[in-house]
Design a protein around this motif. Structure first.
Motif, PDB file in Angstrom:
ATOM      1  N   ALA A  20      39.246  45.386 124.648  1.00  0.00           N
ATOM      2  CA  ALA A  20      39.553  44.054 124.124  1.00  0.00           C
ATOM      3  C   ALA A  20      38.388  43.119 124.413  1.00  0.00           C
ATOM      4  O   ALA A  20      37.545  43.386 125.277  1.00  0.00           O
ATOM      5  N   GLY A  21      38.345  42.013 123.684  1.00  0.00           N
ATOM      6  CA  GLY A  21      37.299  41.015 123.919  1.00  0.00           C
ATOM      7  C   GLY A  21      37.141  40.092 122.744  1.00  0.00           C
ATOM      8  O   GLY A  21      37.579  40.400 121.635  1.00  0.00           O
ATOM      9  N   ASP A  22      36.504  38.963 122.981  1.00  0.00           N
ATOM     10  CA  ASP A  22      36.209  37.997 121.918  1.00  0.00           C
ATOM     11  C   ASP A  22      37.462  37.599 121.143  1.00  0.00           C
ATOM     12  O   ASP A  22      37.436  37.485 119.917  1.00  0.00           O
ATOM     13  N   GLY A  23      38.578  37.416 121.848  1.00  0.00           N
ATOM     14  CA  GLY A  23      39.801  36.961 121.201  1.00  0.00           C
ATOM     15  C   GLY A  23      40.523  38.029 120.414  1.00  0.00           C
ATOM     16  O   GLY A  23      41.434  37.722 119.636  1.00  0.00           O
ATOM     17  N   ALA A  24      40.159  39.291 120.592  1.00  0.00           N
ATOM     18  CA  ALA A  24      40.806  40.382 119.869  1.00  0.00           C
ATOM     19  C   ALA A  24      41.285  41.439 120.858  1.00  0.00           C
ATOM     20  O   ALA A  24      40.681  41.653 121.912  1.00  0.00           O
ATOM     21  N   ASP A  25      42.386  42.089 120.498  1.00  0.00           N
ATOM     22  CA  ASP A  25      42.906  43.173 121.335  1.00  0.00           C
ATOM     23  C   ASP A  25      42.080  44.446 121.181  1.00  0.00           C
ATOM     24  O   ASP A  25      42.094  45.312 122.048  1.00  0.00           O
ATOM     25  N   SER A  26      41.369  44.555 120.053  1.00  0.00           N
ATOM     26  CA  SER A  26      40.563  45.742 119.769  1.00  0.00           C
ATOM     27  C   SER A  26      39.282  45.288 119.083  1.00  0.00           C
ATOM     28  O   SER A  26      39.336  44.641 118.040  1.00  0.00           O
ATOM     29  N   VAL A  27      38.129  45.611 119.693  1.00  0.00           N
ATOM     30  CA  VAL A  27      36.851  45.167 119.144  1.00  0.00           C
ATOM     31  C   VAL A  27      36.013  46.363 118.720  1.00  0.00           C
ATOM     32  O   VAL A  27      36.237  47.496 119.143  1.00  0.00           O
ATOM     33  N   ILE A  28      35.013  46.102 117.864  1.00  0.00           N
ATOM     34  CA  ILE A  28      34.112  47.144 117.401  1.00  0.00           C
ATOM     35  C   ILE A  28      32.817  47.091 118.234  1.00  0.00           C
ATOM     36  O   ILE A  28      32.551  46.111 118.934  1.00  0.00           O
ATOM     37  N   ALA A 100      38.733  39.268 111.799  1.00  0.00           N
ATOM     38  CA  ALA A 100      39.896  39.709 112.573  1.00  0.00           C
ATOM     39  C   ALA A 100      41.082  39.941 111.643  1.00  0.00           C
ATOM     40  O   ALA A 100      41.278  39.198 110.673  1.00  0.00           O
ATOM     41  N   ARG A 101      41.845  40.977 111.947  1.00  0.00           N
ATOM     42  CA  ARG A 101      43.070  41.253 111.197  1.00  0.00           C
ATOM     43  C   ARG A 101      44.236  41.327 112.192  1.00  0.00           C
ATOM     44  O   ARG A 101      44.172  42.054 113.186  1.00  0.00           O
ATOM     45  N   ALA A 102      45.292  40.576 111.911  1.00  0.00           N
ATOM     46  CA  ALA A 102      46.476  40.567 112.773  1.00  0.00           C
ATOM     47  C   ALA A 102      47.493  41.584 112.278  1.00  0.00           C
ATOM     48  O   ALA A 102      47.662  41.788 111.073  1.00  0.00           O
ATOM     49  N   LEU A 118      52.428  41.404 118.452  1.00  0.00           N
ATOM     50  CA  LEU A 118      51.309  40.906 117.664  1.00  0.00           C
ATOM     51  C   LEU A 118      49.999  41.391 118.272  1.00  0.00           C
ATOM     52  O   LEU A 118      49.746  41.187 119.461  1.00  0.00           O
ATOM     53  N   THR A 119      49.189  42.069 117.483  1.00  0.00           N
ATOM     54  CA  THR A 119      47.871  42.509 117.935  1.00  0.00           C
ATOM     55  C   THR A 119      46.818  42.036 116.938  1.00  0.00           C
ATOM     56  O   THR A 119      47.094  41.916 115.740  1.00  0.00           O
ATOM     57  N   VAL A 120      45.637  41.778 117.446  1.00  0.00           N
ATOM     58  CA  VAL A 120      44.521  41.339 116.616  1.00  0.00           C
ATOM     59  C   VAL A 120      43.371  42.320 116.812  1.00  0.00           C
ATOM     60  O   VAL A 120      42.947  42.585 117.946  1.00  0.00           O
ATOM     61  N   GLY A 121      42.876  42.871 115.711  1.00  0.00           N
ATOM     62  CA  GLY A 121      41.772  43.817 115.792  1.00  0.00           C
ATOM     63  C   GLY A 121      40.633  43.409 114.876  1.00  0.00           C
ATOM     64  O   GLY A 121      40.849  42.841 113.804  1.00  0.00           O
ATOM     65  N   GLU A 122      39.400  43.693 115.297  1.00  0.00           N
ATOM     66  CA  GLU A 122      38.238  43.397 114.473  1.00  0.00           C
ATOM     67  C   GLU A 122      38.039  44.477 113.418  1.00  0.00           C
ATOM     68  O   GLU A 122      38.346  45.650 113.638  1.00  0.00           O
ATOM     69  N   GLU A 123      37.516  44.081 112.276  1.00  0.00           N
ATOM     70  CA  GLU A 123      37.139  45.016 111.224  1.00  0.00           C
ATOM     71  C   GLU A 123      35.845  44.529 110.590  1.00  0.00           C
ATOM     72  O   GLU A 123      35.473  43.356 110.722  1.00  0.00           O
TER      73      GLU A 123
END
Length: 200
Positions: A20-28, A100-102, A118-123
């Motif tokens: 996780a990082g940068d306001g997301a639960d899953s980062v690239i 980010a996609r929620a 609720l999860t937020v992941g980067e794409e």
């Protein structure tokens, strides 16, 4: 011997780092958004599950627990020279864009959002990328055309990569640039499939 492929992206994709990082639960990964291991994995899956090639041939090309692959994959190099860290590759570049996609989870009982789900992941949004597959180990001369056919055919068979492919992310087309996909490539693939059927 080096084979070169071009990836055309038809939508966003995500290869998560598991962090996780940068306001997301899953980062690239900013340094390697599409690593070699992910490309090799989807090509191997295509050879085994879509093309249904013989297991011994898939292992000879992609490797097995007791046998390393004689081929090495590169990370994807995105067109224009842009990277996620600089955000701008200069004139003529096609910079990558992260968004980010929620995601939420709906309760089957109440048909409402599950608390805490609720999860937020980067794409990543991209246009095109290049990767190579280089021979890094011994391959008998008589087997090289067969290996080349497996690699080019499995690349052509890939339609999605990265995470959440079943949710619509990662749709792609992969085109062999060198050597080109030709009628001879199709004949090699047909011969491989014909050999499989005869041995089964």
């Amino acid at each position: 011997m080096t084979l070169t492929f071009e990836i055309s992206f038809h939508g966003p994709f995500r290869v998560a780092t598991g962090r996780a990082g940068d306001g997301a639960d899953s980062v690239i990964d900013r340094e390697a958004p599409l690593p070699a291991s992910s490309i090799k994995g989807v090509m191997r899956s295509a050879a085994r599950d879509l093309l249904n090639l013989p297991a011994h041939l898939v292992e000879a090309v992609f490797g097995a627990a007791w046998q390393p692959s004689p081929w090495s994959w590169s990370d994807a190099a995105f067109t224009g020279g842009a990277t996620l860290s600089d955000g701008d590759g200069g004139a003529g570049a096609e910079p990558l864009r992260v968004r980010a996609r929620a995601r939420i989870q709906i309760s089957e009982a109440t048909h409402t959002v599950v608390d805490g789900a609720l999860t937020v992941g980067e794409e990543i949004l991209a246009h095109r990328a290049i990767f190579t597959v280089r021979r890094s180990g011994p391959v008998p001369a008589d087997d090289l055309p067969r290996h080349e056919a497996v690699l080019t055919a499995s690349a052509r068979a890939v339609t999605a990569l990265g995470g959440d492919r079943r949710r619509g992310l990662g749709w792609v087309s992969i085109t062999p640039l060198h050597p080109r996909w030709t009628a001879a490539s199709v004949e090699h693939l047909v011969d491989l499939l014909h050999g499989r059927k005869e041995s089964s």
